[in-house]
Each structure stands twice: as C-alpha cells, then as structure tokens.
Design an enzyme around this catalytic site. Structure first.
Site, PDB file in Angstrom:
ATOM      1  CE1 TYR A  42    -108.640  36.994 -18.634  1.00  0.00           C
ATOM      2  CE2 TYR A  42    -108.124  38.134 -16.580  1.00  0.00           C
ATOM      3  CZ  TYR A  42    -108.837  37.174 -17.281  1.00  0.00           C
ATOM      4  OH  TYR A  42    -109.739  36.377 -16.616  1.00  0.00           O
ATOM      5  CB  CYS A  43    -101.746  39.136 -15.873  1.00  0.00           C
ATOM      6  SG  CYS A  43    -100.635  40.447 -16.416  1.00  0.00           S
ATOM      7  CB  THR A  44    -102.893  41.915 -11.776  1.00  0.00           C
ATOM      8  OG1 THR A  44    -103.054  40.573 -11.356  1.00  0.00           O
ATOM      9  CG2 THR A  44    -103.554  42.864 -10.794  1.00  0.00           C
TER      10      THR A  44
ATOM     11  CB  VAL B  20    -107.736  43.263 -14.602  1.00  0.00           C
ATOM     12  CG1 VAL B  20    -109.163  43.505 -14.130  1.00  0.00           C
ATOM     13  CG2 VAL B  20    -107.622  41.897 -15.265  1.00  0.00           C
TER      14      VAL B  20
END
Ligand SMILES: [Zn+2]
Ligand SMILES: [Zn+2]
Length: 313
Positions: free
Chosen positions: A177-179, A206
């Site tokens: 995951y990332c932003t 996220v």
C-alpha cells in the site's frame, strides 16, 4: 468546508503530453484551483484543491476524456486550498525512481474491503508492505506493516532488493500500500522482477481505504504531499502516535526548520516551535533564520517535496 481536495492518477499513454499539459492547465485556470498535476507519456498524477462550486466542472472535464476513464478521484473536504499555487508540469516519470518500469507486470488490485479482510485473516506467509518514505510512515501505518527506512522514492528499488534477500519471495504474498495507489503501480513490477509471485495492491491507497473502511487496522494519521501535511484518514481517526521532538508530548504536526540552510522536517508541538524559534536544533538558531510567526499558524511546504520537485527529470 468550502473547498475539496482531489487526488487521482491514470496510467494511460499520452502521445502528446505537452499538448495535454497546455489543455489541462488552460482549463484549470478557468476554475478556482490550486495544485500539482504531473503529466507524462505514461499518464497523469494529480493532487489539487478546488472551490466546491468548481468540482463538478472539473469532474466532467475528466469524464469527457477517454484517457481519464480509469481515474478513481478521491475527494476530501477542506476549509481552504491545500496548495499555494497551480502548477501543471511535464515529467519524464510520474514517480521519480529513475528506471524503466514494465507496467504490464503490475500486481492485482484489491478493494479496501478485501484489504481489511486479508489483514484480519492473518496469514503467516503474507507480509504487509508500506512503500512510502520514512517521514510518511512514522505518523501513520497499517498494523504489522514493514516500513522501509527510506527518504526518497529513488531508494525503494534498493530496499526491495534487500527485502528479497531476507525473505523467500517465491513463498511470500505481498499486501502493498501507499497513499493514493500510484507508487504501488510502479513498484509492484520491481518486486515481480525480484521473484515475488503474488502482489496485491490496495486500490486507491490509504485515502480510499479511509473513505470506505474508516480506521480499521490503521494506526496514527496519514501524511499527504500538500499544505495539510498530516490528515486523519476518516472522521473517527484521531490517534496521534508520534511525539514532539523537544518536549515528548503527543504531536503529529510537521514543521520545517526555520533555518533556511537546514530546512529539515521536524515533528513538534506549537509551544516548542515558538520556544525554539522554529529551529530543529540549537546550532540552527544562528545563520539565515526565517521569522516563525507564519510557521506556527500554518506549517507550510517542506523540504522533501521541494527537493523532489527540484530534481531535473
Ligand atoms: Zn513540545
Ligand atoms: Zn535545523
């Protein structure tokens, strides 16, 4: 809340990125908009804030264009613009990692709901991998995530290589995951090249997770690359997991050191920022030091971002 902060990306070939840059900017100039939009031959990465009255016009501008069909536009309310100005720029790469990426090798996307279920299952052969930089993941992350100690996007490939030597990539499932999702798109092919067979990317990152699943399994808050710097991922999300570097009370506001030659990022409480005259350490108090009045009321742009922006791609 009179403004909206929008984030999206598309990975779709743009044959003439310059033409699209001009067209996109020209349209945005007709709206009350500020933000940072990167356009490359591989696609578009956009973060911008709009006056609420202009949101619909912008969304329909995107909808009218086939190339933006896949854009998952995430929207947060805001009391003001989240950027100082509007800049629509041409880039060679959407994420500056300085290497060619074969986008056909991307991982599979999973929805926030599927992500939450996968986390709740807790499989010993699955790792949760945070692919953001250290100053981002220290203010908030998914429970149990591996968080690389890296400061720039460019350091990720070396980190990934090291990771693949520590665990058996052929037997490990990666929940990545990332932003907002774009870094996963570009990093998952790198992991595949290192032998990782199964990679699942959190779709929409996220930001989308917070909008749909709230703060389940999330600790702390979310770092974002705009003037807000650190935001809650959902309405309920209030947890602060970091401390003021001076007095060790709970704090998750980032400031740049007021010394212009340092400009380093620091987590601090407003009282200490005032007491330390905005400086991160004693030695920064001499030399070229900015006045701190504006800093306390609005902690503004910061080094990592301007550093990345300055890179000539
Ligand atoms: Zn303090
Ligand atoms: Zn300093």
């Amino acid at each position: 809340m009179d403004y909206s902060v929008l984030a999206y990306y598309v990975l779709h070939p743009f044959d003439d990125p310059k033409e699209e840059r001009d067209r996109h900017e020209k349209f945005l100039r007709t709206l009350d908009s500020k933000g940072r939009i990167y356009i490359a031959s591989q696609g578009v990465n956009a973060q911008l804030s709009l006056n609420n009255r202009d949101v619909e016009a912008y969304l329909s501008f995107l909808e009218k264009d086939e190339r933006y069909k896949e854009a998952d536009v995430k929207i947060h309310p805001s009391s003001e613009h989240a950027f100082h100005k509007l800049s629509v720029k041409l880039r060679k790469e959407l994420v500056a990692i300085n290497q060619e990426v074969d986008l056909t090798k991307r991982g599979a996307h999973i929805s926030p709901k599927e992500w939450r279920e996968a986390m709740e299952k807790g499989d010993p052969n699955t790792i949760v991998l945070d692919v953001r930089n250290n100053y981002e993941s220290c203010v908030g992350y998914f429970e149990g995530a591996i968080r690389p100690d890296i400061e720039t996007f460019r350091e990720f490939p070396a980190f990934a290589k090291e990771l693949s030597s520590k665990i058996d990539p052929s037997k490990t499932r990666v929940l990545m995951y990332c932003t907002g999702g774009i870094r996963c798109e570009l990093y998952s092919p790198l992991l595949k090249d290192l032998g990782f067979k199964e990679i699942l990317q959190l779709k929409g990152g996220v930001i989308r997770y917070g909008l749909e699943e709230g703060e389940a399994h999330w600790r702390g808050k979310l770092f974002v690359f705009d003037d807000r710097l650190v935001i809650p991922i959902s309405k309920e999300n209030k947890e602060t997991i970091t401390l003021c570097r001076f007095c060790q009370t709970s704090a998750d506001t980032y400031y740049n050191c007021a010394n212009m030659d340092c400009n380093g990022l620091m987590l601090a409480c407003p009282a200490c920022v005032e007491k330390e005259r905005g400086c991160c350490q004693e030695s920064c108090k001499s030399g070229r030091v900015r006045s701190i009045e504006t800093k306390i009321s609005c902690p503004k742009p910061f080094r990592k971002l301007s550093f990345d922006e300055k890179q000539k791609l």
